[in-house]
Design a protein around this motif. Structure first.
Motif, PDB file in Angstrom:
ATOM      1  N   PRO A  88       0.831  -1.206   0.000  1.00  0.00           N
ATOM      2  CA  PRO A  88       0.000   0.000   0.000  1.00  0.00           C
ATOM      3  C   PRO A  88       0.865   1.255   0.000  1.00  0.00           C
ATOM      4  CG  PRO A  88      -0.735  -1.557   1.681  1.00  0.00           C
ATOM      5  CD  PRO A  88       0.582  -2.051   1.172  1.00  0.00           C
ATOM      6  N   ALA A  89       0.550   2.179  -0.899  1.00  0.00           N
ATOM      7  CA  ALA A  89       1.280   3.439  -0.960  1.00  0.00           C
ATOM      8  C   ALA A  89       0.709   4.421   0.051  1.00  0.00           C
ATOM      9  CB  ALA A  89       1.203   4.026  -2.368  1.00  0.00           C
ATOM     10  N   ALA A  90       1.569   5.279   0.549  1.00  0.00           N
ATOM     11  CA  ALA A  90       1.143   6.367   1.421  1.00  0.00           C
ATOM     12  C   ALA A  90       0.927   7.617   0.589  1.00  0.00           C
ATOM     13  CB  ALA A  90       2.190   6.633   2.496  1.00  0.00           C
ATOM     14  N   SER A  91      -0.002   8.448   1.012  1.00  0.00           N
ATOM     15  CA  SER A  91      -0.202   9.718   0.342  1.00  0.00           C
ATOM     16  C   SER A  91       1.039  10.579   0.512  1.00  0.00           C
ATOM     17  CB  SER A  91      -1.421  10.435   0.939  1.00  0.00           C
ATOM     18  OG  SER A  91      -1.587  11.713   0.348  1.00  0.00           O
ATOM     19  N   GLY A  92       1.557  11.074  -0.603  1.00  0.00           N
ATOM     20  CA  GLY A  92       2.762  11.880  -0.534  1.00  0.00           C
ATOM     21  C   GLY A  92       4.014  11.049  -0.713  1.00  0.00           C
ATOM     22  N   LYS A  93       5.006  11.289   0.128  1.00  0.00           N
ATOM     23  CA  LYS A  93       6.337  10.715  -0.036  1.00  0.00           C
ATOM     24  C   LYS A  93       6.396   9.262   0.420  1.00  0.00           C
ATOM     25  CE  LYS A  93      11.153  11.959   1.037  1.00  0.00           C
ATOM     26  NZ  LYS A  93      11.999  12.927   1.787  1.00  0.00           N
ATOM     27  N   ASN A  94       6.960   8.398  -0.423  1.00  0.00           N
ATOM     28  CA  ASN A  94       7.197   6.992  -0.086  1.00  0.00           C
ATOM     29  C   ASN A  94       8.683   6.699  -0.295  1.00  0.00           C
ATOM     30  OD1 ASN A  94       4.325   5.367   0.061  1.00  0.00           O
ATOM     31  ND2 ASN A  94       4.222   7.133  -1.316  1.00  0.00           N
ATOM     32  N   VAL A  95       9.399   6.532   0.814  1.00  0.00           N
ATOM     33  CA  VAL A  95      10.822   6.212   0.747  1.00  0.00           C
ATOM     34  C   VAL A  95      10.976   4.703   0.904  1.00  0.00           C
ATOM     35  CG1 VAL A  95      13.101   6.591   1.744  1.00  0.00           C
ATOM     36  CG2 VAL A  95      11.422   8.457   1.712  1.00  0.00           C
ATOM     37  N   VAL A  96      11.469   4.056  -0.143  1.00  0.00           N
ATOM     38  CA  VAL A  96      11.629   2.601  -0.170  1.00  0.00           C
ATOM     39  C   VAL A  96      13.113   2.266  -0.065  1.00  0.00           C
ATOM     40  CG1 VAL A  96      11.260   0.487  -1.492  1.00  0.00           C
ATOM     41  CG2 VAL A  96       9.566   2.335  -1.579  1.00  0.00           C
ATOM     42  N   THR A  97      13.471   1.489   0.953  1.00  0.00           N
ATOM     43  CA  THR A  97      14.849   1.043   1.139  1.00  0.00           C
ATOM     44  C   THR A  97      14.872  -0.478   1.178  1.00  0.00           C
ATOM     45  OG1 THR A  97      15.320   3.023   2.459  1.00  0.00           O
ATOM     46  CG2 THR A  97      16.918   1.219   2.554  1.00  0.00           C
ATOM     47  N   VAL A  98      15.707  -1.083   0.367  1.00  0.00           N
ATOM     48  CA  VAL A  98      15.871  -2.537   0.339  1.00  0.00           C
ATOM     49  C   VAL A  98      17.258  -2.856   0.861  1.00  0.00           C
ATOM     50  CG1 VAL A  98      15.922  -4.608  -1.081  1.00  0.00           C
ATOM     51  CG2 VAL A  98      14.283  -2.783  -1.592  1.00  0.00           C
ATOM     52  N   PRO A 110      -5.174  10.254   1.650  1.00  0.00           N
ATOM     53  CA  PRO A 110      -4.515   9.646   2.814  1.00  0.00           C
ATOM     54  C   PRO A 110      -5.245   8.382   3.273  1.00  0.00           C
ATOM     55  CG  PRO A 110      -4.789  12.005   3.129  1.00  0.00           C
ATOM     56  CD  PRO A 110      -5.584  11.635   1.908  1.00  0.00           C
ATOM     57  N   VAL A 111      -4.491   7.442   3.835  1.00  0.00           N
ATOM     58  CA  VAL A 111      -5.058   6.200   4.373  1.00  0.00           C
ATOM     59  C   VAL A 111      -5.257   6.370   5.880  1.00  0.00           C
ATOM     60  CG1 VAL A 111      -4.678   3.736   4.725  1.00  0.00           C
ATOM     61  CG2 VAL A 111      -3.960   4.817   2.590  1.00  0.00           C
ATOM     62  N   PRO A 112      -6.525   6.325   6.369  1.00  0.00           N
ATOM     63  CA  PRO A 112      -6.748   6.551   7.799  1.00  0.00           C
ATOM     64  C   PRO A 112      -6.265   5.422   8.700  1.00  0.00           C
ATOM     65  CG  PRO A 112      -8.746   6.961   6.508  1.00  0.00           C
ATOM     66  CD  PRO A 112      -7.793   6.252   5.624  1.00  0.00           C
ATOM     67  N   LEU A 113      -6.303   4.148   8.208  1.00  0.00           N
ATOM     68  CA  LEU A 113      -5.963   3.018   9.076  1.00  0.00           C
ATOM     69  C   LEU A 113      -5.266   1.940   8.258  1.00  0.00           C
ATOM     70  CD1 LEU A 113      -6.015   1.371  11.684  1.00  0.00           C
ATOM     71  CD2 LEU A 113      -8.380   0.744  11.184  1.00  0.00           C
ATOM     72  N   LYS A 114      -4.035   1.615   8.672  1.00  0.00           N
ATOM     73  CA  LYS A 114      -3.283   0.552   8.007  1.00  0.00           C
ATOM     74  C   LYS A 114      -2.542  -0.252   9.054  1.00  0.00           C
ATOM     75  CE  LYS A 114       0.650   1.350   5.844  1.00  0.00           C
ATOM     76  NZ  LYS A 114       1.621   1.850   4.841  1.00  0.00           N
ATOM     77  N   THR A 115      -2.618  -1.577   8.936  1.00  0.00           N
ATOM     78  CA  THR A 115      -1.842  -2.452   9.810  1.00  0.00           C
ATOM     79  C   THR A 115      -1.053  -3.430   8.946  1.00  0.00           C
ATOM     80  OG1 THR A 115      -3.507  -4.191  10.081  1.00  0.00           O
ATOM     81  CG2 THR A 115      -3.649  -2.300  11.558  1.00  0.00           C
ATOM     82  N   VAL A 116       0.177  -3.686   9.358  1.00  0.00           N
ATOM     83  CA  VAL A 116       1.065  -4.599   8.652  1.00  0.00           C
ATOM     84  C   VAL A 116       1.629  -5.577   9.675  1.00  0.00           C
ATOM     85  CG1 VAL A 116       3.127  -4.807   7.227  1.00  0.00           C
ATOM     86  CG2 VAL A 116       1.694  -2.761   7.041  1.00  0.00           C
ATOM     87  N   GLY A 153       0.252  10.303   6.089  1.00  0.00           N
ATOM     88  CA  GLY A 153       0.421  11.402   5.160  1.00  0.00           C
ATOM     89  C   GLY A 153      -0.291  12.680   5.547  1.00  0.00           C
ATOM     90  N   THR A 154      -0.778  12.783   6.785  1.00  0.00           N
ATOM     91  CA  THR A 154      -1.455  13.975   7.272  1.00  0.00           C
ATOM     92  C   THR A 154      -0.749  14.478   8.528  1.00  0.00           C
ATOM     93  OG1 THR A 154      -3.003  12.928   8.826  1.00  0.00           O
ATOM     94  CG2 THR A 154      -3.611  12.925   6.482  1.00  0.00           C
ATOM     95  N   PRO A 155      -1.052  15.706   8.973  1.00  0.00           N
ATOM     96  CA  PRO A 155      -0.462  16.183  10.231  1.00  0.00           C
ATOM     97  C   PRO A 155      -0.872  15.368  11.446  1.00  0.00           C
ATOM     98  CG  PRO A 155      -1.289  18.025   8.915  1.00  0.00           C
ATOM     99  CD  PRO A 155      -1.775  16.772   8.250  1.00  0.00           C
ATOM    100  N   GLN A 156      -1.979  14.616  11.345  1.00  0.00           N
ATOM    101  CA  GLN A 156      -2.452  13.793  12.465  1.00  0.00           C
ATOM    102  C   GLN A 156      -1.849  12.387  12.462  1.00  0.00           C
ATOM    103  OE1 GLN A 156      -4.752  15.437  10.360  1.00  0.00           O
ATOM    104  NE2 GLN A 156      -4.771  17.193  11.756  1.00  0.00           N
TER     105      GLN A 156
END
Length: 302
Positions: A87-97, A118-124, A233-236
Motif C-alpha cells: 500500500p502506498a502512502a499519500s505523498g512521499k514513499n521512501v523505499v529502502t531494500v 490519505p489512508v486513515p488506518l493501516k496495519t502490517v 500522510g497527514t499532520p495527524q
C-alpha cells in the motif's frame, strides 16, 4: 577427551535442532552484494499500490529487508529476484531494500510520490521466520459491540458482537482491503508475510488487532512485528510498532487496540507497552475481553 567431545556436541545441537533461532537468515556470499531496484523508479504515481521489484547479485540472500517510510517487511527472494506490491502512502514513499550476506549489508533506495487520498488506518503484520503462520485477526466495531454498563458509568465491550476479519473471511461490513501473506505469487503459505489490512474509511469505534500463531515442522518460536499507521500522510499521522515473541502453537495474542474517534483523531493502546487507558472513549472491560480471546472464549479461527 570426553569433555571436549561433549562441548562440541552441545555447541552444535541448538543449531541443528532449531536453525531458525539464529535470527533472520543471511546470504552465504563473502563479497558485499549489489542491490538493484527496478521499481519504484521514482517520480510521481496515482496508484494506491506501490510495486517494489529488483535483483540481487548474491542469489543466496533470502529474504531481503524492506523499509517503506519506516515500516519493516521481510520478503522472499527467488533466484536473486524479489517483487511485491505494498500500500502506498499519500505523498512521499521512501523505499529502502537491504540485503545481507557474510560480507555485510548493502542497500538500495528510491523515493516515489503518490497523489492519492490519505489512508486513515493501516496495519502490517510480519514474522521473522519462514515456515510459520502469524495469522492476522482484526475485530472491527459494530453498532452492538459497545453498550452502557448496567452499573455505574462507562461502556463495556462485547467481543462476540464485533466483526471478525481474518484469512477465512477477508471482507467486513464496513469495507476493507485485507491481503494474506504472499511470497513469489503463492498466497497464505507459512512465511514472513506480510499480512495487510488497509481501511480507507474506517467507522468510528474500537478495533482489536491480534495474531494467531501456528508453526510448522521444527519451528519453535518467532517474533511477530506489527506496524500500525493512522491517518498516514497527514499532520495527524500516528505510527506504532509492536514486536512480540510467539512460541505456543495455536495461541492468540492481542497486539494492539485502535480507537478511531473521528475528525482525524485516533488513539492506540498496546497492552505490552502502555498503561491501561482511562478515558471515557475507552470501555472499562478491556482486560476481560483480552482474557476471553486468549482463553478461547471467542474462536480466533472463526
Amino acid at each position: 577427551m570426553l569433555p571436549v567431545l561433549l562441548a562440541v556436541l552441545l555447541s552444535q545441537a541448538p543449531t541443528a535442532a532449531h536453525p531458525r533461532q539464529q535470527g533472520v537468515p543471511i546470504g552465504q556470499g563473502k563479497t558485499l552484494p549489489t542491490v538493484r531496484l527496478s521499481a519504484p523508479s521514482g517520480g510521481w504515481t496515482v496508484d494506491r499500490m506501490l510495486l517494489v521489484e529488483g535483483t540481487l547479485s548474491d542469489t543466496t540472500i533470502d529474504p531481503v529487508v524492506i523499509s517503506i517510510n519506516g515500516d519493516r517487511y521481510l520478503m522472499r527472494t527467488f533466484s536473486g529476484r524479489f517483487k511485491r506490491k505494498f500500500p502506498a502512502a499519500s505523498g512521499k514513499n521512501v523505499v529502502t531494500v537491504m540485503a545481507t550476506n557474510q560480507a555485510g549489508t548493502a542497500r538500495a533506495q528510491a523515493t516515489s510520490y503518490a497523489q492519492i487520498p490519505p489512508v486513515p488506518l493501516k496495519t502490517v503484520l510480519t514474522s521473522d521466520t519462514e515456515g510459520v503462520y502469524t495469522d492476522l485477526h482484526i475485530y472491527e466495531p459494530t453498532p452492538d459491540s459497545l453498550s452502557q454498563a448496567k452499573e455505574g458509568s462507562g461502556q463495556v465491550l462485547d467481543l462476540k458482537k464485533m466483526a471478525h476479519v481474518y484469512r477465512a473471511d477477508t471482507e467486513s461490513p464496513s469495507g476493507v482491503t485485507f491481503n494474506l501473506n504472499e511470497q513469489g505469487g503463492d498466497f497464505d503459505d507459512p512465511a514472513y508475510g506480510p499480512y495487510l489490512y488497509v481501511h480507507r474509511a474506517p467507522p468510528k469505534g474500537l478495533y482489536l488487532i491480534a495474531t494467531n500463531y501456528w508453526p510448522s515442522g521444527d519451528k519453535a518460536h518467532t517474533v511477530a512485528t506489527l506496524n500500525v499507521v493512522l491517518y498516514e500522510g497527514t499532520p495527524q499521522e500516528v505510527r506504532r510498532m509492536v514486536r512480540i515473541p510467539l512460541a505456543t502453537p495455536g495461541s492468540t495474542r492481542v497486539l494492539a487496540w485502535v480507537n478511531v474517534l473521528g475528525d482525524g483523531k485516533a488513539e492506540v493502546y498496546v497492552p505490552s507497552q502502555d498503561p491501561a487507558p482511562k478515558g471515557a472513549a475507552w470501555p472499562r472491560n478491556l482486560d476481560e475481553a483480552v482474557k476471553t480471546l486468549s482463553g478461547g472464549g471467542v474462536d480466533s479461527e472463526g
